[in-house]
Design a protein around this motif. Structure first.
Motif, short mmCIF file in Angstrom:
data_model
loop_
_atom_site.label_atom_id
_atom_site.label_comp_id
_atom_site.label_asym_id
_atom_site.label_seq_id
_atom_site.Cartn_x
_atom_site.Cartn_y
_atom_site.Cartn_z
N GLN A 299 19.57 32.34 70.42
CA GLN A 299 19.32 32.68 71.82
C GLN A 299 17.91 32.28 72.25
OE1 GLN A 299 20.20 36.85 72.08
NE2 GLN A 299 22.39 36.57 71.69
N VAL A 300 16.92 32.57 71.42
CA VAL A 300 15.55 32.27 71.82
C VAL A 300 15.32 30.75 71.84
CG1 VAL A 300 14.46 32.33 69.52
CG2 VAL A 300 13.16 33.02 71.54
N CYS A 301 15.96 30.01 70.94
CA CYS A 301 15.85 28.55 70.96
C CYS A 301 16.51 27.97 72.21
CB CYS A 301 16.47 27.94 69.71
SG CYS A 301 15.50 28.15 68.20
N ALA A 302 17.67 28.51 72.57
CA ALA A 302 18.36 28.04 73.77
C ALA A 302 17.53 28.32 75.01
CB ALA A 302 19.73 28.71 73.88
N GLU A 303 16.92 29.50 75.05
CA GLU A 303 16.09 29.86 76.19
C GLU A 303 14.85 28.99 76.28
OE1 GLU A 303 13.86 33.82 78.06
OE2 GLU A 303 14.84 33.91 76.10
N ALA A 304 14.28 28.63 75.13
CA ALA A 304 13.06 27.80 75.11
C ALA A 304 13.36 26.31 75.20
CB ALA A 304 12.27 28.09 73.83
N GLY A 305 14.64 25.94 75.25
CA GLY A 305 15.00 24.52 75.34
C GLY A 305 14.79 23.77 74.04
N ILE A 306 14.90 24.46 72.92
CA ILE A 306 14.73 23.83 71.60
C ILE A 306 16.10 23.54 71.01
CG2 ILE A 306 13.83 24.14 69.26
CD1 ILE A 306 11.79 26.10 70.47
N PRO A 307 16.48 22.27 70.83
CA PRO A 307 17.79 21.96 70.27
C PRO A 307 17.87 22.38 68.80
CG PRO A 307 16.80 20.03 71.35
CD PRO A 307 15.73 21.06 71.21
N ILE A 308 19.02 22.90 68.42
CA ILE A 308 19.31 23.23 67.02
C ILE A 308 20.28 22.18 66.51
CG2 ILE A 308 20.16 24.98 65.42
CD1 ILE A 308 19.59 27.06 67.60
N VAL A 309 19.84 21.39 65.55
CA VAL A 309 20.62 20.26 65.04
C VAL A 309 21.22 20.63 63.69
CG1 VAL A 309 20.57 17.83 64.38
CG2 VAL A 309 19.13 18.64 66.26
N TYR A 310 22.50 20.31 63.52
CA TYR A 310 23.19 20.63 62.27
C TYR A 310 23.47 19.33 61.51
CZ TYR A 310 23.93 24.90 64.94
OH TYR A 310 23.74 26.02 65.70
N MET A 311 23.01 19.29 60.26
CA MET A 311 23.24 18.14 59.41
C MET A 311 23.74 18.63 58.05
SD MET A 311 19.90 15.76 60.37
CE MET A 311 20.73 14.20 60.03
N SER A 312 24.46 17.77 57.37
CA SER A 312 24.91 18.13 56.03
C SER A 312 23.73 18.06 55.07
CB SER A 312 26.01 17.17 55.57
OG SER A 312 25.47 15.88 55.34
N SER A 313 23.94 18.54 53.85
CA SER A 313 22.87 18.44 52.85
C SER A 313 22.55 16.99 52.54
CB SER A 313 23.27 19.18 51.57
OG SER A 313 24.49 18.67 51.06
N GLY A 314 23.52 16.11 52.79
CA GLY A 314 23.28 14.68 52.63
C GLY A 314 22.79 14.02 53.90
N HIS A 315 22.52 14.86 54.94
CA HIS A 315 21.94 14.44 56.21
C HIS A 315 22.90 13.61 57.07
CE1 HIS A 315 18.36 15.72 54.01
NE2 HIS A 315 17.84 15.97 55.20
N TRP A 316 24.19 13.93 56.99
CA TRP A 316 25.12 13.42 58.01
C TRP A 316 24.98 14.30 59.23
CZ3 TRP A 316 27.20 8.83 57.43
CH2 TRP A 316 27.40 8.33 56.14
N PHE A 317 24.92 13.69 60.38
CA PHE A 317 24.73 14.40 61.62
C PHE A 317 26.05 14.99 62.09
CE2 PHE A 317 24.45 13.98 66.41
CZ PHE A 317 23.76 15.16 66.58
N TYR A 318 26.11 16.34 62.24
CA TYR A 318 27.34 17.03 62.61
C TYR A 318 27.38 17.46 64.08
CZ TYR A 318 28.92 17.37 57.75
OH TYR A 318 29.37 17.08 56.49
N GLY A 319 26.26 17.92 64.59
CA GLY A 319 26.29 18.39 65.97
C GLY A 319 24.97 19.02 66.37
N VAL A 320 24.94 19.56 67.59
CA VAL A 320 23.71 20.13 68.13
C VAL A 320 24.06 21.28 69.07
CG1 VAL A 320 23.69 18.43 70.00
CG2 VAL A 320 21.57 19.60 69.39
#
Length: 577
Positions: A299-320
């Motif tokens: 919630q605080v990241c969304a309010e501050a406009g900070i994207p939360i990026v999800y990657m695998s342990s091998g750094h495949w990009f999954y979403g944001v």
């Protein structure tokens, strides 16, 4: 096509003031619902904090002016003006008028019987002009007076209090100012009903203090739309910071959890505190693999406009995960219209591919050895065919041919330290990568995809609907489009630097029959190389100013959005010499 239901939505008084200041700024804030802070907006909020307390009613009495008669006549010096005290009134009054089509929240109002005096607070000092105020400020006070009159009060004057010099300036609300205010009100409503941005101001000093200059891109827009080149005739100003102080945070500790603590994020694992990062220092939060995050932190990241990026342990990009950054759908509507326009897709795709091919040639020219002259000549011949391509499939064919030459010569750019093993490769392979170099390339491309996705979301675009890469479920096609021009000069460059400086060595990889993987210590070192590359200052070839690569990606995303909306006649890719 109307963008706003103007018969239902009332125009805020402060937006009318912004329209008087700059119609393009008004459009970005009111229609596109875009906002960015700078030191002036933060200071302005601090100044208003004392007067922005909602208290019922409009009671109060304007403090007697403690200044001299010279001050009241407008002929005093600044030193004399600084003797004034701020009005001792704390009121916040919300008024609306359907007849005027206006709404507003007045800082202060002094009322004596049926006579009311609106008082507007400004953070700066009294202007050194004849009126001792600027037109947008006078228009704002006049609009407030119109609202008060509509509410039944008599209003003959207003006051602007300049906190920077602690001075009140009386504003005469005459017929001329009223006509001008109503004229601007009609113009603002007309502009708000349009789908295209107003033209930027021409070399205006107003742009320097504007918090939206990095979104507006006034000089860049004019440079790309004027029929004649302007770079030699007029300096293109970089009106936003060259680099962003906030930085991405990569969390790779498996089993860690990100939580919230005040205005900071706390990283813990099994009750042990691993780190603390202030929100103001955070540009992106990247969670790699089995890393958790609490709801308050999201919630605080969304309010501050900070994207939360999800990657695998091998750094495949999954979403944001982002906050509600999309305040209107006009950019995306324009994007989808362009995606259905075959000729427009071809034109924009050609710009992506031309920039990518040019940057690939630059990388080999800078770093390659051996028979690079022959490779460069052949790459140039293929690139010249892009102008004649009649469809996107032809562009893809040329791009693939140039890529085969480029990756066929990639090993000539690798010069690892003598005490390490060779990093040879025979062309590009993936899913999974079969050798260390391709492993690093896939890693770097995944992080660059993340970067472009975040930039496109910030520009109001849909990263999953592309014009060059065909849309496919789960694939950020437009992010892949945008990253084409940056692949050689950012991702490939980071890989070459990591290998040639010895930051990554052969022992950092696990090579098996089914593929190759990078060990955790190697991942951390490569991320440092990649982040350093993204933070490197570079001179923009079109605009001539210096900023970081991360800033340039965001500029290109903005320019792409402007092309979709019709603000620019064409899109130009980023190339380097």
């Amino acid at each position: 096509m109307s963008t706003l239901p103007l018969d239902e939505e009332l125009l805020p008084v402060r937006m009318l003031s912004q329209f008087s200041y700059c119609p393009r700024l008004f459009y970005l804030m009111y229609v596109d619902r875009l906002w960015a802070d700078n030191e002036y907006t933060v200071e302005g909020r601090h100044v208003h904090r004392r007067v922005d307390r909602a208290i019922d009613g409009v009671l109060g009495k304007l403090e007697e002016d403690s200044g001299s008669e010279a001050e009241k006549s407008g002929c005093s010096t600044l030193q004399e003006e600084q003797e004034d005290a701020a009005p001792d009134i704390g009121r916040s009054v919300s008024l609306s008028s359907s007849e005027l089509g206006l709404t507003g929240k007045l800082d202060l109002v002094a009322v004596e019987g049926e006579e009311a005096v609106p008082v507007e607070t400004k953070r700066g000092k009294v202007p050194a002009n004849e009126e001792r105020s600027y037109e947008p400020e006078r228009v704002q006070v006049m609009a407030q007076a119109l609202l008060l009159r509509d509410a039944g009060y008599q209003v003959s004057k207003g006051v602007i209090y300049y906190a920077g010099s602690r001075t009140r300036v009386d504003i005469l609300l005459d017929d001329a100012l009223e006509r001008r205010t109503l004229e601007l009100l009609d113009q603002a409503k007309q502009v708000a009903s349009q789908t295209r941005l107003p033209r930027p101001l021409e070399d205006s000093p107003k742009c320097h203090g504007c918090s939206l200059s990095g979104i507006c891109l006034p000089d860049e827009t004019r440079a790309l739309t004027d029929p004649e080149p302007t770079a030699d005739e007029r300096e293109i100003r970089r009106l936003y910071p060259a680099r962003i102080d906030a930085q991405p945070l990569y969390i790779e500790e498996q089993g860690a959890t990100v939580g919230k603590e005040g205005s900071a994020l706390i990283i813990r694992k099994q009750g042990e505190k691993l780190g603390r990062v202030r929100l103001k220092d955070l540009d992106q939060l990247i969670l790699c693999g089995r890393v958790g995050i609490t709801s308050p932190a999201v919630q605080v990241c969304a309010e501050a406009g900070i994207p939360i990026v999800y990657m695998s342990s091998g750094h495949w990009f999954y979403g944001v995960t982002t906050g509600i950054t999309l305040r209107n759908a006009f950019d995306r509507a324009a994007q989808f219209r362009i995606a259905d326009d075959t000729s427009a897709c071809l034109e924009i795709s050609r710009a992506f591919v031309e920039a990518k091919c040019a940057n690939q040639r630059t990388m080999i020219r800078r770093n390659g050895e051996g028979s690079r002259a022959q490779v460069l000549r052949r790459m140039k011949q293929l690139t010249s065919r892009l102008e004649l391509a009649q469809d996107v499939d032809t562009l893809r064919g040329v791009e693939g041919s140039v890529a085969r030459l480029y990756f066929g010569s990639f090993s000539s750019m690798l010069k690892p330290p003598s005490d390490s093993l060779d990093f040879d490769m025979e062309g590009r392979n993936r899913r999974p990568p079969e050798d260390p170099v391709n492993t690093l390339l896939s890693f770097a491309y995944a992080m660059l995809t993340k970067e472009c996705t975040v930039a496109l979301l910030g520009a109001g675009l849909d990263p999953f609907w592309g014009v060059f890469h065909a849309p496919r479920h789960g694939r950020p096609a437009l992010a892949l489009d945008l990253m084409e021009e940056f692949r050689p000069i950012l991702a490939d460059s980071a890989v070459i630097t990591a290998i040639n400086t010895g930051a990554i060595r052969r022992r950092d990889f696990v090579i098996g029959k089914t593929g190759c993987a990078l060990k955790q210590p190697g991942k951390k070192r490569f991320i440092k190389v990649y982040v350093a590359r993204m933070s490197q200052l570079v001179t923009h070839p079109l605009f001539g100013y210096r900023c970081t690569w991360r800033q340039i990606i965001r500029v290109q995303a903005r320019l792409l959005a402007r092309r979709f909306r019709g603000d620019l006649p064409k899109y130009q890719g980023m190339t380097t010499r």
